[in-house]
Design a protein around this motif. Structure first.
Motif, PDB file in Angstrom:
ATOM      1  N   ARG A 152       1.011  -1.545  -0.028  1.00  0.00           N
ATOM      2  CA  ARG A 152       0.020   0.221  -0.128  1.00  0.00           C
ATOM      3  C   ARG A 152       0.426   1.129  -0.109  1.00  0.00           C
ATOM      4  NH1 ARG A 152      -5.167   1.436   2.954  1.00  0.00           N
ATOM      5  NH2 ARG A 152      -5.348  -0.301   2.321  1.00  0.00           N
ATOM      6  N   GLU A 153       1.875   1.310   0.918  1.00  0.00           N
ATOM      7  CA  GLU A 153       2.542   2.315   0.780  1.00  0.00           C
ATOM      8  C   GLU A 153       3.419   3.203  -0.563  1.00  0.00           C
ATOM      9  OE1 GLU A 153       3.953  -0.133   2.991  1.00  0.00           O
ATOM     10  OE2 GLU A 153       2.120  -0.124   4.607  1.00  0.00           O
ATOM     11  N   ARG A 154       3.478   2.118  -1.938  1.00  0.00           N
ATOM     12  CA  ARG A 154       4.663   2.473  -2.783  1.00  0.00           C
ATOM     13  C   ARG A 154       3.244   3.465  -4.263  1.00  0.00           C
ATOM     14  NH1 ARG A 154       9.060  -0.272  -4.165  1.00  0.00           N
ATOM     15  NH2 ARG A 154       8.258  -0.362  -6.445  1.00  0.00           N
ATOM     16  N   PHE A 155       2.262   3.405  -3.748  1.00  0.00           N
ATOM     17  CA  PHE A 155       1.167   4.344  -4.381  1.00  0.00           C
ATOM     18  C   PHE A 155       0.657   5.142  -3.262  1.00  0.00           C
ATOM     19  CE2 PHE A 155       0.549  -0.406  -5.615  1.00  0.00           C
ATOM     20  CZ  PHE A 155       0.609  -0.681  -6.808  1.00  0.00           C
ATOM     21  N   PRO A 156      -0.209   6.275  -4.067  1.00  0.00           N
ATOM     22  CA  PRO A 156      -0.069   7.109  -3.829  1.00  0.00           C
ATOM     23  C   PRO A 156      -1.848   7.613  -3.095  1.00  0.00           C
ATOM     24  CG  PRO A 156      -0.503   7.428  -5.507  1.00  0.00           C
ATOM     25  CD  PRO A 156       0.345   6.688  -5.501  1.00  0.00           C
ATOM     26  N   PRO A 157      -1.807   8.005  -1.502  1.00  0.00           N
ATOM     27  CA  PRO A 157      -3.084   8.263  -1.318  1.00  0.00           C
ATOM     28  C   PRO A 157      -4.267   7.804  -1.672  1.00  0.00           C
ATOM     29  CG  PRO A 157      -2.194   9.902  -0.530  1.00  0.00           C
ATOM     30  CD  PRO A 157      -1.560   9.545  -1.123  1.00  0.00           C
ATOM     31  N   GLY A 158      -5.397   6.562  -1.665  1.00  0.00           N
ATOM     32  CA  GLY A 158      -7.052   6.781  -1.553  1.00  0.00           C
ATOM     33  C   GLY A 158      -6.671   5.769  -4.030  1.00  0.00           C
ATOM     34  N   THR A 159      -5.166   5.318  -4.597  1.00  0.00           N
ATOM     35  CA  THR A 159      -5.442   4.634  -5.485  1.00  0.00           C
ATOM     36  C   THR A 159      -4.944   3.215  -5.263  1.00  0.00           C
ATOM     37  OG1 THR A 159      -2.257   5.337  -4.868  1.00  0.00           O
ATOM     38  CG2 THR A 159      -4.527   6.936  -6.968  1.00  0.00           C
ATOM     39  N   PHE A 160      -4.876   2.961  -3.775  1.00  0.00           N
ATOM     40  CA  PHE A 160      -4.374   1.543  -3.944  1.00  0.00           C
ATOM     41  C   PHE A 160      -6.160   0.917  -2.935  1.00  0.00           C
ATOM     42  CE2 PHE A 160      -3.699  -2.022  -0.950  1.00  0.00           C
ATOM     43  CZ  PHE A 160      -2.735  -2.776  -2.580  1.00  0.00           C
ATOM     44  N   SER A 161      -6.737  -0.083  -4.110  1.00  0.00           N
ATOM     45  CA  SER A 161      -7.299  -0.504  -3.236  1.00  0.00           C
ATOM     46  C   SER A 161      -7.087  -1.997  -2.489  1.00  0.00           C
ATOM     47  CB  SER A 161      -8.609  -0.840  -4.048  1.00  0.00           C
ATOM     48  OG  SER A 161      -9.510  -1.819  -3.647  1.00  0.00           O
ATOM     49  N   LYS A 162      -8.360  -3.104  -1.658  1.00  0.00           N
ATOM     50  CA  LYS A 162      -7.202  -3.615  -1.067  1.00  0.00           C
ATOM     51  C   LYS A 162      -8.505  -4.707  -1.462  1.00  0.00           C
ATOM     52  CE  LYS A 162     -11.570  -3.858   2.084  1.00  0.00           C
ATOM     53  NZ  LYS A 162     -12.414  -4.092   2.939  1.00  0.00           N
ATOM     54  N   LEU A 163      -8.978  -4.771  -2.970  1.00  0.00           N
ATOM     55  CA  LEU A 163      -9.302  -5.697  -3.645  1.00  0.00           C
ATOM     56  C   LEU A 163      -7.496  -5.759  -4.257  1.00  0.00           C
ATOM     57  CD1 LEU A 163     -13.381  -4.860  -3.962  1.00  0.00           C
ATOM     58  CD2 LEU A 163     -11.744  -6.656  -2.623  1.00  0.00           C
TER      59      LEU A 163
END
Length: 116
Positions: free
Chosen positions: A41-52
């Motif tokens: 999750r830390e590799r992506f900008p906030p709001g662009t990573f989904s738990k799916l």
């Protein structure tokens, strides 16, 4: 007295390092090796990573070795993150049936499709 204290600290740090290195496995890869890459999750900008989202990506080839602890891989165009990964996020790709896998670029596959 200060020299003795410094030497004791250095010796203690060496003992801690030896104890930690007993559980550490060294992973070395070569340029061109196929690997699986863990996406955090830390590799992506906030709001662009989904738990799916996908947790692993691969097989992808290694394009450059930065040092023994960092490698650069060839990511797909739709993956909007940096292509440099720590060795802890990389695992070797082992095909399920033991067959050899050849990765080709999208340009060669599209030109081959047009010839049929």
């Amino acid at each position: 007295m200060l020299a003795d204290v410094r030497q004791q600290i250095v010796n203690a740090n060496l003992r801690y390092k030896e104890a930690a290195d007993l559980h550490r496995r060294e992973k070395l890869f070569q340029v061109g090796d196929l690997v699986m890459v863990r996406l955090r999750r830390e590799r992506f900008p906030p709001g662009t990573f989904s738990k799916l989202s996908r947790r692993k990506l691969g097989p992808v080839p290694i394009t450059a070795k930065i040092n023994d602890n960092a490698y650069s891989v060839e990511l797909p165009a739709d993956c909007h993150t940096t292509s440099t990964f720590n060795v802890s996020d990389i695992s070797p790709y082992i095909p399920a049936d033991g067959a050899l896998i050849a990765i080709s670029s999208s340009e060669s596959s599209s030109s081959e499709a047009g010839e049929d």
